[in-house]
Design a protein around this motif. Structure first.
Motif, PDB file in Angstrom:
ATOM      1  N   SER A  81      38.991  73.377  40.449  1.00  0.00           N
ATOM      2  CA  SER A  81      38.874  72.050  39.855  1.00  0.00           C
ATOM      3  C   SER A  81      40.228  71.336  39.811  1.00  0.00           C
ATOM      4  CB  SER A  81      38.288  72.164  38.440  1.00  0.00           C
ATOM      5  OG  SER A  81      38.099  70.895  37.857  1.00  0.00           O
ATOM      6  N   ILE A  82      41.285  72.062  39.440  1.00  0.00           N
ATOM      7  CA  ILE A  82      42.621  71.457  39.405  1.00  0.00           C
ATOM      8  C   ILE A  82      43.063  71.034  40.802  1.00  0.00           C
ATOM      9  CG2 ILE A  82      45.067  71.854  38.927  1.00  0.00           C
ATOM     10  CD1 ILE A  82      44.184  73.811  36.705  1.00  0.00           C
ATOM     11  N   PHE A  83      42.913  71.930  41.771  1.00  0.00           N
ATOM     12  CA  PHE A  83      43.324  71.604  43.134  1.00  0.00           C
ATOM     13  C   PHE A  83      42.574  70.380  43.658  1.00  0.00           C
ATOM     14  CE2 PHE A  83      44.854  76.135  43.695  1.00  0.00           C
ATOM     15  CZ  PHE A  83      46.153  75.802  44.045  1.00  0.00           C
ATOM     16  N   ARG A  84      41.272  70.339  43.431  1.00  0.00           N
ATOM     17  CA  ARG A  84      40.492  69.209  43.928  1.00  0.00           C
ATOM     18  C   ARG A  84      40.889  67.909  43.226  1.00  0.00           C
ATOM     19  NH1 ARG A  84      35.520  69.265  42.741  1.00  0.00           N
ATOM     20  NH2 ARG A  84      35.293  71.197  41.555  1.00  0.00           N
ATOM     21  N   GLU A  85      41.206  68.000  41.932  1.00  0.00           N
ATOM     22  CA  GLU A  85      41.649  66.820  41.193  1.00  0.00           C
ATOM     23  C   GLU A  85      42.927  66.247  41.813  1.00  0.00           C
ATOM     24  OE1 GLU A  85      41.198  63.970  38.211  1.00  0.00           O
ATOM     25  OE2 GLU A  85      39.821  65.587  38.776  1.00  0.00           O
ATOM     26  N   ALA A  86      43.746  67.120  42.399  1.00  0.00           N
ATOM     27  CA  ALA A  86      45.006  66.695  43.021  1.00  0.00           C
ATOM     28  C   ALA A  86      44.838  66.298  44.489  1.00  0.00           C
ATOM     29  CB  ALA A  86      46.037  67.813  42.908  1.00  0.00           C
ATOM     30  N   GLY A  87      43.602  66.316  44.980  1.00  0.00           N
ATOM     31  CA  GLY A  87      43.354  65.889  46.350  1.00  0.00           C
ATOM     32  C   GLY A  87      43.399  66.984  47.393  1.00  0.00           C
ATOM     33  N   TYR A  88      43.458  68.231  46.961  1.00  0.00           N
ATOM     34  CA  TYR A  88      43.433  69.352  47.908  1.00  0.00           C
ATOM     35  C   TYR A  88      42.021  69.554  48.450  1.00  0.00           C
ATOM     36  CZ  TYR A  88      48.085  71.233  46.742  1.00  0.00           C
ATOM     37  OH  TYR A  88      49.440  71.427  46.592  1.00  0.00           O
ATOM     38  N   HIS A  89      41.946  70.024  49.685  1.00  0.00           N
ATOM     39  CA  HIS A  89      40.674  70.473  50.248  1.00  0.00           C
ATOM     40  C   HIS A  89      40.580  71.980  49.997  1.00  0.00           C
ATOM     41  CE1 HIS A  89      39.679  66.668  52.031  1.00  0.00           C
ATOM     42  NE2 HIS A  89      40.873  66.607  52.597  1.00  0.00           N
ATOM     43  N   THR A  90      39.543  72.397  49.308  1.00  0.00           N
ATOM     44  CA  THR A  90      39.456  73.774  48.829  1.00  0.00           C
ATOM     45  C   THR A  90      38.228  74.504  49.341  1.00  0.00           C
ATOM     46  OG1 THR A  90      38.199  73.168  46.840  1.00  0.00           O
ATOM     47  CG2 THR A  90      40.606  73.084  46.684  1.00  0.00           C
ATOM     48  N   GLY A  91      38.391  75.809  49.502  1.00  0.00           N
ATOM     49  CA  GLY A  91      37.274  76.712  49.717  1.00  0.00           C
ATOM     50  C   GLY A  91      37.175  77.637  48.522  1.00  0.00           C
TER      51      GLY A  91
END
Length: 463
Positions: A81-91
């Motif tokens: 959730s934190i990574f996505r909030e910062a605009g990261y593309h996550t798996g």
């Protein structure tokens, strides 16, 4: 049927597609669910052999590897959730699933499509067929191993490319298929308690040793230092392989406030952090995630490759607050909480949370469990620990089904006077919801029940 090596290979050849015709999602799931009948536990080297056949796609990814007894899925979800909030593309790779198997694979927070699931299945099975053509005694991958291999391919093919893959172990760590990853960016270990003792050991140090198996040379490990028995094991393993270790002590967390809207707390330089989960044990899970991402941010943000991806404090706060991890002390309706607690430590934590809210609220309990769990002890602990005003019991369909009437009688025997039962989880929920009044309704006993109820509530509220 008794599965021999020959019959297993025939099954593999006859029951999945060739490379030219994609298997349907349903056929792939049915095949995967059948795997435990004709395979046995394999070694990490076995998983590596298949990855080599697939071109070692994992070597091109950045992983954060998470192990532990309870809370590892939540830690993964907080980080995602934190990574996505910062605009990261996550798996995100987690287990188990609640309703559909492809819940285990998320890209940018969304379940992978049935088509991508089936395509990954076909590619893994094609690789296994090629290896078995050269090595006839090569074992079929296990249930979890198959899903993990599929996940690696799903993440490899994600577009745009993924900035980070957050990887939850299945069971244990040292011998887990996910431990094939050669050099994760970070390792994280959550709380340790007695679970899967037939596989991992009968003591906390033994279980901690299995979890510590994910710690690798040069890879920092962040861990919950709440266990006096487990902590020396993690420190010893880290020291022996040359890994930096970062213990997180509960004393570092302060000013905790808990109400129906969640938990607010302070940690290090982060005052007034807020999570929507009402269980205080989720605070440590959130902190483990926050500490890991903070260190990632400090080490990676200067890199040109990560330009534009620095994670702000605002993203840290928002990511924690927006995290939603289904059926882990999840508030699904006002005053209605679903939790998949099903092992002794999970039940103990659940009781502690319900006790806190029982001071100001009447408690209604909805309970169902599968037959291979120690449900008499679970019921006794729930009845005596919470003393709910009323209970509704139900059944979980399948090979491990047990009558809700049996649960009901056990609750009555433990002193709960107002007890109802209905074999249908949906009708049982409607009954419990109708009688909870202005109090709180807690649904507990099994992840299977939790997933079924959440699916029903979601569908009902969408109509």
């Amino acid at each position: 049927m008794i599965w021999t090596d020959a019959s297993r290979r025939t099954h593999l050849k006859n029951n999945i597609s060739n490379e030219k015709q994609m298997t349907s999602y349903e056929d792939a799931v049915n095949y995967i669910n059948d795997i435990p009948r004709f395979t046995k536990k394999t070694k990490v080297a076995h998983t590596r052999r298949i990855l080599e056949e697939l071109g070692n796609p994992d070597d091109q990814m950045k992983f954060i590897h998470v192990a532990g007894t309870n809370g590892k899925g939540s830690v993964c979800a907080y980080m995602d959730s934190i990574f996505r909030e910062a605009g990261y593309h996550t798996g995100l790779f987690t287990s188990p699933h609640l309703v559909r198997t492809n819940e285990r694979f998320k890209i940018d927070g969304k379940d992978v499509s049935d088509e991508k699931f089936a395509a990954a299945f076909d590619e893994v099975m094609a690789a296994v067929r090629r290896i078995q053509a050269e090595e006839p005694d090569f074992e079929h991958p296990t249930y979890f191993e198959t899903l993990f291999l599929m996940g690696i391919l799903i993440f490899r093919d994600a577009r745009p490319g993924l900035d980070v893959v957050i990887l939850e172990t299945g069971m244990g760590g040292r011998l887990d298929a996910t431990n094939v990853i050669r050099h994760p960016e970070y390792c994280v270990i959550t709380s340790i308690s007695l679970d899967h003792t037939q596989y991992l050991g009968n003591t906390i140090p033994e279980i901690a040793g299995e979890k510590a198996g994910i710690i690798k040379k040069g890879v920092p490990v962040i861990f919950d230092a709440g266990s006096k028995e487990a902590t020396p094991v993690f420190i010893g393993r880290a020291a022996s392989v040359g890994a930096e270790y970062i213990p997180i002590d509960r004393k570092q967390i302060s000013n905790i406030r808990i109400d129906r809207d969640g938990c607010t707390f302070d940690y290090a330089g982060y005052p007034d952090l807020h999570i929507r989960q009402i269980a205080d044990y989720q605070i440590m899970n959130a902190v483990l995630a926050l500490e890991t991402v903070t260190r990632w941010n400090a080490e990676k943000s200067w890199n040109a490759e990560k330009k534009g991806k620095e994670i702000s404090r605002e993203c840290m706060y928002a990511g924690l607050e927006k995290m939603n991890w289904p059926c882990r002390m999840e508030t699904v309706l006002p005053g209605v909480i679903i939790d998949g607690a099903h092992n002794p430590d999970g039940i103990a934590q659940f009781i502690r949370t319900a006790q806190r809210f029982h001071k100001n609220n009447e408690i209604t309990l909805l309970f169902g469990a599968v037959s291979d769990k120690d449900y008499p002890s679970m019921i006794r602990e729930l009845a005596e620990g919470i003393r709910p005003e009323r209970v509704v019991t139900t059944e979980i369909a399948g090979s491990r089904e047990i009558s809700g009437e049996i649960f009901a009688e056990l609750f009555r025997g433990c002193g709960v006077s107002e007890v109802y039962t209905d074999p249908s989880p949906e009708r049982a929920f409607d009954k419990a919801h109708s009688i909870m009044g202005s109090g709180m309704l807690f649904c507990v006993g099994s992840l299977y029940l939790a997933g079924e109820l959440r699916n029903y509530i979601t569908q009902t509220n969408q109509k």
